[in-house]
Design a protein around this motif. Structure first.
Motif, PDB file in Angstrom:
ATOM      1  N   TRP A   1       4.256   2.425 -11.477  1.00 36.18           N
ATOM      2  CA  TRP A   1       4.848   1.884 -10.254  1.00 36.18           C
ATOM      3  C   TRP A   1       5.617   2.969  -9.500  1.00 36.18           C
ATOM      4  O   TRP A   1       5.614   3.001  -8.263  1.00 36.18           O
ATOM      5  N   LEU A   2       6.285   3.855 -10.232  1.00 29.97           N
ATOM      6  CA  LEU A   2       7.072   4.920  -9.630  1.00 29.97           C
ATOM      7  C   LEU A   2       6.181   6.013  -9.039  1.00 29.97           C
ATOM      8  O   LEU A   2       6.467   6.558  -7.964  1.00 29.97           O
TER       9      LEU A   2
ATOM     10  N   THR B   1       3.887   4.097  -2.822  1.00 28.57           N
ATOM     11  CA  THR B   1       5.333   3.951  -3.020  1.00 28.57           C
ATOM     12  C   THR B   1       6.061   5.255  -2.730  1.00 28.57           C
ATOM     13  O   THR B   1       7.101   5.266  -2.058  1.00 28.57           O
TER      14      THR B   1
ATOM     15  N   PHE C   1      15.328   3.373  -5.431  1.00 26.65           N
ATOM     16  CA  PHE C   1      14.872   2.154  -6.071  1.00 26.65           C
ATOM     17  C   PHE C   1      16.113   1.451  -6.632  1.00 26.65           C
ATOM     18  O   PHE C   1      17.070   2.101  -7.058  1.00 26.65           O
TER      19      PHE C   1
ATOM     20  N   CYS D   1      13.152  -3.495 -10.466  1.00 25.18           N
ATOM     21  CA  CYS D   1      12.201  -2.451 -10.864  1.00 25.18           C
ATOM     22  C   CYS D   1      12.867  -1.418 -11.770  1.00 25.18           C
ATOM     23  O   CYS D   1      12.273  -0.975 -12.762  1.00 25.18           O
TER      24      CYS D   1
ATOM     25  N   VAL E   1       7.038  -3.988 -14.342  1.00 23.88           N
ATOM     26  CA  VAL E   1       7.645  -3.995 -13.012  1.00 23.88           C
ATOM     27  C   VAL E   1       6.688  -4.694 -12.053  1.00 23.88           C
ATOM     28  O   VAL E   1       5.510  -4.341 -11.960  1.00 23.88           O
TER      29      VAL E   1
ATOM     30  N   ASP F   1       8.068  -6.230  -8.717  1.00 25.47           N
ATOM     31  CA  ASP F   1       8.574  -6.112  -7.352  1.00 25.47           C
ATOM     32  C   ASP F   1       9.261  -4.763  -7.173  1.00 25.47           C
ATOM     33  O   ASP F   1       9.984  -4.305  -8.066  1.00 25.47           O
ATOM     34  N   ILE F   2       9.066  -4.174  -6.004  1.00 21.91           N
ATOM     35  CA  ILE F   2       9.676  -2.879  -5.719  1.00 21.91           C
ATOM     36  C   ILE F   2      10.687  -3.028  -4.598  1.00 21.91           C
ATOM     37  O   ILE F   2      10.345  -3.332  -3.458  1.00 21.91           O
ATOM     38  N   ASP F   3      11.958  -2.875  -4.952  1.00 26.57           N
ATOM     39  CA  ASP F   3      13.052  -2.960  -3.983  1.00 26.57           C
ATOM     40  C   ASP F   3      13.629  -1.571  -3.761  1.00 26.57           C
ATOM     41  O   ASP F   3      13.857  -0.820  -4.724  1.00 26.57           O
ATOM     42  N   ILE F   4      13.883  -1.260  -2.511  1.00 28.05           N
ATOM     43  CA  ILE F   4      14.425   0.044  -2.135  1.00 28.05           C
ATOM     44  C   ILE F   4      15.674  -0.168  -1.297  1.00 28.05           C
ATOM     45  O   ILE F   4      15.684  -1.001  -0.377  1.00 28.05           O
TER      46      ILE F   4
ATOM     47  N   HIS G   1       6.832  -3.271  -0.268  1.00 26.77           N
ATOM     48  CA  HIS G   1       8.097  -2.644  -0.644  1.00 26.77           C
ATOM     49  C   HIS G   1       9.209  -3.282   0.180  1.00 26.77           C
ATOM     50  O   HIS G   1       9.190  -3.196   1.406  1.00 26.77           O
TER      51      HIS G   1
ATOM     52  N   ARG H   1      13.533   8.968  -6.081  1.00 24.09           N
ATOM     53  CA  ARG H   1      12.073   8.978  -6.068  1.00 24.09           C
ATOM     54  C   ARG H   1      11.464   9.693  -7.269  1.00 24.09           C
ATOM     55  O   ARG H   1      10.299   9.483  -7.610  1.00 24.09           O
TER      56      ARG H   1
END
Length: 303
Positions: A8-9, A14, A30, A34, A44, A46-49, A88, A130
Motif C-alpha cells: 500500500w505504501l 499513492t 499517512f 493505514c 490496510v 483505507d489510505i488517509d493522508i 486517497h 512517504r
C-alpha cells in the motif's frame, strides 16, 4: 527509528499523491488506520493522508496532475483523490473549536500536533511520511505495542466531543486490544459518566458501530465491558453478554456473523435502538424467534 512498509505504501499511485503535495511545498503524512494497521501487521484497506494544504489547493494540485479530485467532505477539509484505482482521503490538518457531542466546528491547523490532539485514540494519532518513517507526537506507539486503547489526553473531554467515541472505544478494544491487558480504567470511568450522551447519537450510527464491533474475531470481552459500564443496557435494554463468549467458542472458525451474535445477546427494542437494514433485521428476527438464547441451537441452526 520505526518504519512502516507494505504494498500500500509503495503503490505508484499513492506515492504520486504524496509527491504532488510535497513538490508544492506542503507537508503530507499517512495517518490513522493505514499506519496503525501496518504497524500491527493487519491488512490496510483505507489510505488517509493529512496535510497542511487546504482543500482548494489539494483539488488544484490533483487536477493539474491529471488526477480526479472529489470534494467528499470539503466542509471538514477532506478531498478524495483518485490515483490509479485507489481512493486517497486527503484532509487538511484541523483542530476543533466547538463541539456538541455529535458534530464539530473545526478550523484548519498548520501542524500535525494540533491535528493529532483532535483525534480519538493515541493509536490513531500516529503518522508516517512517504518513505514510511513514523512520527509519533502523542506516544501512541507504546499503547499500540501494548494493545491498549487509550483516549488522547482527557478521556471525558474526548467523549464529550463526540459521544460515538464511547462505542468506538469498545469496538477498537475488540479489534486491537488485548483481553489479558484489559481496558483503560480512565476510559471506562469516562464512558460510564457519559451514558446520557449516547441518546444524542443517530440510531444508524449506533447500529453501524455495533455491527463493526460484533464482526471482530472475539468481541465477547469488549461487550462484557460494555455491559459492566452500562453502555449495553443504554442502547439495547435487557441485552446481555452472557451467551456471546460460548457462541464465539462454538462457532469454531466460522466467519463471524454480527447478526447471529446480536441474536444471542437478546434485549428489547433492537430495531428502534440500532436501525438495522431490512435484510439484517429480518435475519435477526428469524434467529431470535426460532432459537431464542440457546447458543448451541443458534450455531447448529445457522449451519
Amino acid at each position: 527509528m520505526t518504519r512502516v512498509s507494505g504494498n500500500w505504501l509503495e503503490n505508484v499511485g499513492t506515492q504520486a499523491v504524496l509527491t504532488l503535495l510535497e513538490a508544492a511545498g506542503h507537508q503530507a503524512y499517512f495517518v490513522g488506520g493505514c499506519v496503525r494497521n501496518a504497524l500491527m501487521g493487519v491488512a490496510v484497506s483505507d489510505i488517509d493522508i493529512a496535510t497542511d494544504a487546504q482543500p482548494v489547493q489539494v483539488i488544484a494540485l490533483a487536477e493539474a496532475a491529471g488526477l480526479k479530485a472529489i470534494p467528499t467532505g470539503i466542509e471538514h477539509g477532506t478531498v478524495t483523490v483518485m490515483s490509479g484505482v485507489l481512493a486517497h482521503e486527503i484532509t487538511t490538518f484541523r483542530k476543533d473549536i466547538e463541539t456538541d457531542g455529535r458534530r464539530a466546528v473545526v478550523t484548519f491547523a498548520s501542524n500535525m500536533v494540533d491535528d493529532a490532539r483532535r483525534r480519538d485514540f493515541t493509536m490513531n494519532a500516529i503518522f508516517a511520511d512517504r518513505m514510511g518513517q513514523v512520527a509519533d507526537p502523542l506516544g501512541g506507539l507504546t499503547d499500540l505495542e501494548n494493545h491498549l486503547v487509550r483516549f488522547i489526553d482527557d478521556a471525558d473531554a474526548r467523549i464529550k466531543e463526540d459521544y460515538l467515541r464511547s462505542l468506538r472505544f469498545f469496538r477498537f478494544h475488540a479489534w486491537y486490544g488485548d483481553a489479558n491487558v484489559g481496558l483503560d480504567r480512565n476510559a471506562l470511568a469516562a464512558v460510564a459518566g457519559n451514558l446520557d450522551g449516547l441518546c444524542k447519537l443517530s440510531k444508524e450510527r449506533v447500529g453501524a458501530e455495533m455491527l463493526k464491533l460484533l464482526a471482530a474475531p472475539d468481541p465477547s470481552p469488549a461487550v462484557a465491558a460494555m455491559e459492566h459500564a452500562g453502555v449495553l443496557g443504554q442502547i439495547i435494554p435487557g441485552a446481555t453478554s452472557r451467551y456471546l463468549g460460548p457462541l464465539v467458542h462454538l462457532e469454531d472458525g466460522d466467519p463471524p456473523d454480527p447478526i447471529r451474535r446480536l441474536a444471542a445477546m437478546g434485549g428489547a427494542g433492537i430495531q428502534d435502538g440500532l436501525r438495522l437494514s431490512r435484510g439484517a433485521y429480518k435475519h435477526l428476527t428469524v434467529l431470535r424467534d426460532i432459537l431464542a438464547h440457546d447458543v448451541r441451537s443458534i450455531v447448529a441452526g445457522y449451519r
